[in-house]
Design a protein around this motif. Structure first.
Motif, PDB file in Angstrom:
ATOM      1  N   ARG A  53      15.824  -5.164  -1.511  1.00  0.00           N
ATOM      2  CA  ARG A  53      15.196  -5.257  -3.010  1.00  0.00           C
ATOM      3  C   ARG A  53      13.762  -5.194  -2.739  1.00  0.00           C
ATOM      4  O   ARG A  53      13.310  -4.654  -3.837  1.00  0.00           O
ATOM      5  N   LEU A  54      13.226  -5.096  -1.761  1.00  0.00           N
ATOM      6  CA  LEU A  54      11.645  -4.705  -1.717  1.00  0.00           C
ATOM      7  C   LEU A  54      11.690  -3.314  -2.044  1.00  0.00           C
ATOM      8  O   LEU A  54      10.740  -2.854  -2.611  1.00  0.00           O
ATOM      9  N   LEU A  55      12.475  -2.486  -1.354  1.00  0.00           N
ATOM     10  CA  LEU A  55      12.398  -1.099  -1.372  1.00  0.00           C
ATOM     11  C   LEU A  55      12.867  -0.700  -2.822  1.00  0.00           C
ATOM     12  O   LEU A  55      12.036   0.099  -3.672  1.00  0.00           O
ATOM     13  N   GLY A  56      13.558  -1.464  -3.774  1.00  0.00           N
ATOM     14  CA  GLY A  56      13.822  -1.170  -5.091  1.00  0.00           C
ATOM     15  C   GLY A  56      12.785  -1.414  -5.937  1.00  0.00           C
ATOM     16  O   GLY A  56      12.556  -0.555  -7.106  1.00  0.00           O
ATOM     17  N   TYR A  57      11.935  -2.575  -5.457  1.00  0.00           N
ATOM     18  CA  TYR A  57      11.070  -2.957  -6.155  1.00  0.00           C
ATOM     19  C   TYR A  57       9.724  -1.969  -6.062  1.00  0.00           C
ATOM     20  O   TYR A  57       8.928  -1.618  -6.976  1.00  0.00           O
ATOM     21  N   LEU A  58       9.687  -1.373  -4.988  1.00  0.00           N
ATOM     22  CA  LEU A  58       8.505  -0.387  -4.589  1.00  0.00           C
ATOM     23  C   LEU A  58       8.811   0.951  -5.512  1.00  0.00           C
ATOM     24  O   LEU A  58       7.677   1.453  -6.179  1.00  0.00           O
ATOM     25  N   LYS A  59       9.866   1.089  -5.413  1.00  0.00           N
ATOM     26  CA  LYS A  59      10.348   2.366  -6.592  1.00  0.00           C
ATOM     27  C   LYS A  59      10.297   1.953  -7.669  1.00  0.00           C
ATOM     28  O   LYS A  59       9.660   2.922  -8.625  1.00  0.00           O
ATOM     29  N   TYR A  60      10.669   0.944  -8.443  1.00  0.00           N
ATOM     30  CA  TYR A  60      10.014   0.509  -9.812  1.00  0.00           C
ATOM     31  C   TYR A  60       8.791   0.625 -10.067  1.00  0.00           C
ATOM     32  O   TYR A  60       8.408   0.914 -11.068  1.00  0.00           O
ATOM     33  N   THR A  61       7.920   0.140  -9.105  1.00  0.00           N
ATOM     34  CA  THR A  61       6.437   0.050  -9.380  1.00  0.00           C
ATOM     35  C   THR A  61       6.100   1.475  -9.393  1.00  0.00           C
ATOM     36  O   THR A  61       5.091   1.876 -10.251  1.00  0.00           O
ATOM     37  N   LEU A  62       6.419   2.263  -8.400  1.00  0.00           N
ATOM     38  CA  LEU A  62       5.703   3.712  -8.411  1.00  0.00           C
ATOM     39  C   LEU A  62       6.327   4.671  -9.394  1.00  0.00           C
ATOM     40  O   LEU A  62       5.607   5.400  -9.892  1.00  0.00           O
ATOM     41  N   ASP A  63       7.539   4.455 -10.087  1.00  0.00           N
ATOM     42  CA  ASP A  63       7.980   5.035 -11.262  1.00  0.00           C
ATOM     43  C   ASP A  63       7.066   5.050 -12.394  1.00  0.00           C
ATOM     44  O   ASP A  63       7.248   5.857 -13.018  1.00  0.00           O
ATOM     45  N   GLN A  64       6.140   3.903 -12.463  1.00  0.00           N
ATOM     46  CA  GLN A  64       5.255   3.873 -13.238  1.00  0.00           C
ATOM     47  C   GLN A  64       4.136   4.800 -13.295  1.00  0.00           C
ATOM     48  O   GLN A  64       3.374   4.959 -14.226  1.00  0.00           O
ATOM     49  N   TYR A  65       4.047   5.275 -11.972  1.00  0.00           N
ATOM     50  CA  TYR A  65       2.803   6.166 -11.892  1.00  0.00           C
ATOM     51  C   TYR A  65       2.818   7.455 -11.200  1.00  0.00           C
ATOM     52  O   TYR A  65       1.837   8.355 -11.130  1.00  0.00           O
ATOM     53  N   VAL A  66       3.924   7.753 -10.764  1.00  0.00           N
ATOM     54  CA  VAL A  66       4.502   9.201 -10.204  1.00  0.00           C
ATOM     55  C   VAL A  66       4.001  10.213 -10.773  1.00  0.00           C
ATOM     56  O   VAL A  66       4.029  11.441 -10.248  1.00  0.00           O
ATOM     57  N   GLU A  67       4.021  10.295 -12.158  1.00  0.00           N
ATOM     58  CA  GLU A  67       3.944  11.520 -12.985  1.00  0.00           C
ATOM     59  C   GLU A  67       2.485  11.821 -12.714  1.00  0.00           C
ATOM     60  O   GLU A  67       2.225  13.035 -13.218  1.00  0.00           O
ATOM     61  N   SER A  68       1.580  11.097 -12.562  1.00  0.00           N
ATOM     62  CA  SER A  68       0.102  11.548 -12.052  1.00  0.00           C
ATOM     63  C   SER A  68      -0.053  11.387 -10.601  1.00  0.00           C
ATOM     64  O   SER A  68       0.630  10.595  -9.846  1.00  0.00           O
ATOM     65  N   ASP A  69      -1.298  11.740 -10.498  1.00  0.00           N
ATOM     66  CA  ASP A  69      -1.688  11.628  -8.851  1.00  0.00           C
ATOM     67  C   ASP A  69      -1.910  10.079  -8.871  1.00  0.00           C
ATOM     68  O   ASP A  69      -2.378   9.483  -9.551  1.00  0.00           O
ATOM     69  N   TYR A  70      -1.604   9.527  -7.496  1.00  0.00           N
ATOM     70  CA  TYR A  70      -1.806   8.140  -7.090  1.00  0.00           C
ATOM     71  C   TYR A  70      -2.264   8.095  -5.624  1.00  0.00           C
ATOM     72  O   TYR A  70      -1.866   9.101  -4.953  1.00  0.00           O
ATOM     73  N   THR A  71      -2.368   6.870  -5.269  1.00  0.00           N
ATOM     74  CA  THR A  71      -2.964   6.713  -3.993  1.00  0.00           C
ATOM     75  C   THR A  71      -2.232   5.456  -3.468  1.00  0.00           C
ATOM     76  O   THR A  71      -2.160   4.272  -4.367  1.00  0.00           O
ATOM     77  N   ILE A  72      -1.793   5.455  -2.281  1.00  0.00           N
ATOM     78  CA  ILE A  72      -1.402   3.884  -1.654  1.00  0.00           C
ATOM     79  C   ILE A  72      -2.254   3.500  -0.638  1.00  0.00           C
ATOM     80  O   ILE A  72      -2.688   4.260   0.423  1.00  0.00           O
ATOM     81  N   VAL A  73      -2.610   2.273  -0.791  1.00  0.00           N
ATOM     82  CA  VAL A  73      -3.631   1.367   0.259  1.00  0.00           C
ATOM     83  C   VAL A  73      -2.506   0.414   0.959  1.00  0.00           C
ATOM     84  O   VAL A  73      -2.368  -0.351   0.330  1.00  0.00           O
ATOM     85  N   TYR A  74      -2.479   0.853   2.109  1.00  0.00           N
ATOM     86  CA  TYR A  74      -1.435  -0.015   3.018  1.00  0.00           C
ATOM     87  C   TYR A  74      -2.201  -1.043   3.912  1.00  0.00           C
ATOM     88  O   TYR A  74      -2.908  -0.644   4.836  1.00  0.00           O
ATOM     89  N   PHE A  75      -2.478  -2.425   3.681  1.00  0.00           N
ATOM     90  CA  PHE A  75      -2.721  -3.429   4.437  1.00  0.00           C
ATOM     91  C   PHE A  75      -1.992  -3.655   5.356  1.00  0.00           C
ATOM     92  O   PHE A  75      -1.139  -4.672   5.213  1.00  0.00           O
ATOM     93  N   HIS A  76      -2.361  -3.373   6.731  1.00  0.00           N
ATOM     94  CA  HIS A  76      -1.219  -3.643   7.713  1.00  0.00           C
ATOM     95  C   HIS A  76      -1.479  -5.020   8.327  1.00  0.00           C
ATOM     96  O   HIS A  76      -0.510  -5.585   8.631  1.00  0.00           O
ATOM     97  N   TYR A  77      -2.577  -5.725   8.167  1.00  0.00           N
ATOM     98  CA  TYR A  77      -2.683  -7.136   8.725  1.00  0.00           C
ATOM     99  C   TYR A  77      -1.567  -8.019   7.960  1.00  0.00           C
ATOM    100  O   TYR A  77      -1.394  -7.868   6.823  1.00  0.00           O
ATOM    101  N   GLY A  78      -0.933  -8.729   8.823  1.00  0.00           N
ATOM    102  CA  GLY A  78       0.088  -9.886   8.549  1.00  0.00           C
ATOM    103  C   GLY A  78       1.549  -9.238   8.695  1.00  0.00           C
ATOM    104  O   GLY A  78       2.283 -10.073   8.596  1.00  0.00           O
TER     105      GLY A  78
END
Length: 381
Positions: A53-78
């Motif tokens: 479900r986390l993967l589904g939510y990630l896709k749902y979120t990115l679907d709102q922005y993938v038509e334009s350039d975007y950047t992902i910042v991955y905070f690894h701590y935790g």
């Protein structure tokens, strides 16, 4: 635990994942690309968080922005053994994000990488394209993000901030003595970026700034039929090089770079770095108040607001909106107008004070871009 995502109701299929605050949408990086933050410290134990479900939510979120350039910042701590997804999940996640997601992802920034993440990356390399691999960048400390992002607009969890401080203290042994910030240098006589419109007007005998004139001229001649003209980004190094040439008063030939979207990026960068936005901080609340004005009187109210702007702001705004209206809007369908021109006019006209939240900012963008483009004759005539 973070508060619920304000966009999702408790009945939304993704609410059970969104409520943890694992994903955060910030504003833009220094090249105008939307920033999505992934915070591992917000992930609960695997038995409590359905990774599918986390993967589904990630896709749902990115679907709102993938038509334009975007950047992902991955905070690894935790990321710990209790909440760590399996290697199989990572493989399936990479496969599910097809070319539509990867094409416009311009950077994947890994903050506070550990030996584990570096070993994991080596294991996954055979499955990952070389082109995608070049988008991955490691950042050992939060301070390293400042070069690429508007740092104060990043949404960084308190746990990550605390860990970064502990990490710096550990590696440094002790905190370095406070350094005095040197006084700012006076701008060059030919400076174009980061100076006020009034300064530029005085230095150019009342004419529009050179960077404004030559980017608009080039776009008029070469870029009017380019899809996504104002939605693409460009190399940080190239943008910095052109800024340096502009600030030194040296000529720029866009034909040498082979990127038709580059002048649009330079134009947007010039506008973003203005100390005072075109629609000034003072006019911000007045613009938001247009929604409470009767629709038949909005053009009149808009004209009053614009005429109260400083003369140099009004002149540049009129010049830019005229370009967007006459050269870009004419002949476009309604769908093309929304996709190609309104994002550009939003970049041009939106005031961005530090205090208002994202919702108010979006309302200001929608009002200023859509309304001005639709009523340019009555508002700016």
């Amino acid at each position: 635990m973070a508060g619920p995502d304000p966009v999702l109701s408790v009945n939304h299929p993704c609410y059970d994942v969104a409520r943890h605050g694992i994903l955060q949408a910030a504003r833009e990086d220094r090249l105008g690309r939307r920033v999505i933050a992934f915070c591992c410290c917000r992930m609960t134990a695997s038995r409590e968080l359905n990774h599918r479900r986390l993967l589904g939510y990630l896709k749902y979120t990115l679907d709102q922005y993938v038509e334009s350039d975007y950047t992902i910042v991955y905070f690894h701590y935790g990321l710990k053994s209790q909440n760590k997804p399996s290697l199989g999940w990572l493989q399936s996640a990479y496969k599910e994000f097809d070319g539509r997601y990867k094409k416009n992802l311009k950077a994947l920034c890994v903050v506070h990488p550990t030996n584990f993440i570096k070993v994991l990356w080596d294991l996954l390399k055979p499955l990952i394209s070389h082109k995608f691999g070049k988008k991955v960048t490691y950042f050992n400390y939060l301070s390293e993000l400042r070069e690429h992002f508007k740092y104060d607009q990043l949404i960084i969890p308190p746990e990550v901030l605390q860990y970064d401080e502990e990490l710096r203290n550990l590696h440094a042994g002790r905190l370095p003595p406070p350094t005095k910030t040197p006084p700012p240098r006076p701008p060059l006589p030919t400076q174009q970026f980061g100076v006020s419109l009034r300064y530029l007007k005085d230095k150019n005998q009342g004419e529009h700034p050179p960077v404004l004139r030559y980017t608009v001229t080039y776009l008029r001649e070469e870029g009017l039929h380019t899809k996504g003209l104002f939605r693409r980004s460009a190399s940080v190094q190239t943008v910095s090089e052109i800024q340096r040439l502009d600030n030194q008063g040296k000529p720029v030939n866009f034909d040498d770079y082979g990127d038709i979207c580059l002048p649009a990026v330079i134009l947007k960068t010039f506008l973003w770095e203005l100390p005072q936005p075109l629609l000034t901080f003072e006019a911000y609340e007045q613009i938001l108040g247009i929604t409470s004005v009767e629709s038949s009187l909005r053009a009149t109210r808009c004209r009053q607001i614009l005429q109260s702007l400083p003369e140099h702001s009004y002149a540049v705004l009129s010049y830019l909106m005229g370009f967007l209206h006459e050269d870009l809007i004419q002949g476009l369908t309604g769908q093309q107008l929304r996709r190609e021109t309104l994002p550009a006019s939003g970049q041009v006209t939106c005031a961005i004070p530090a205090a208002p939240g994202p919702a108010a900012l979006r309302r200001c963008q929608t009002l200023s871009s859509g309304f001005l483009c639709s009523h340019i004759s009555s508002c700016l005539g």
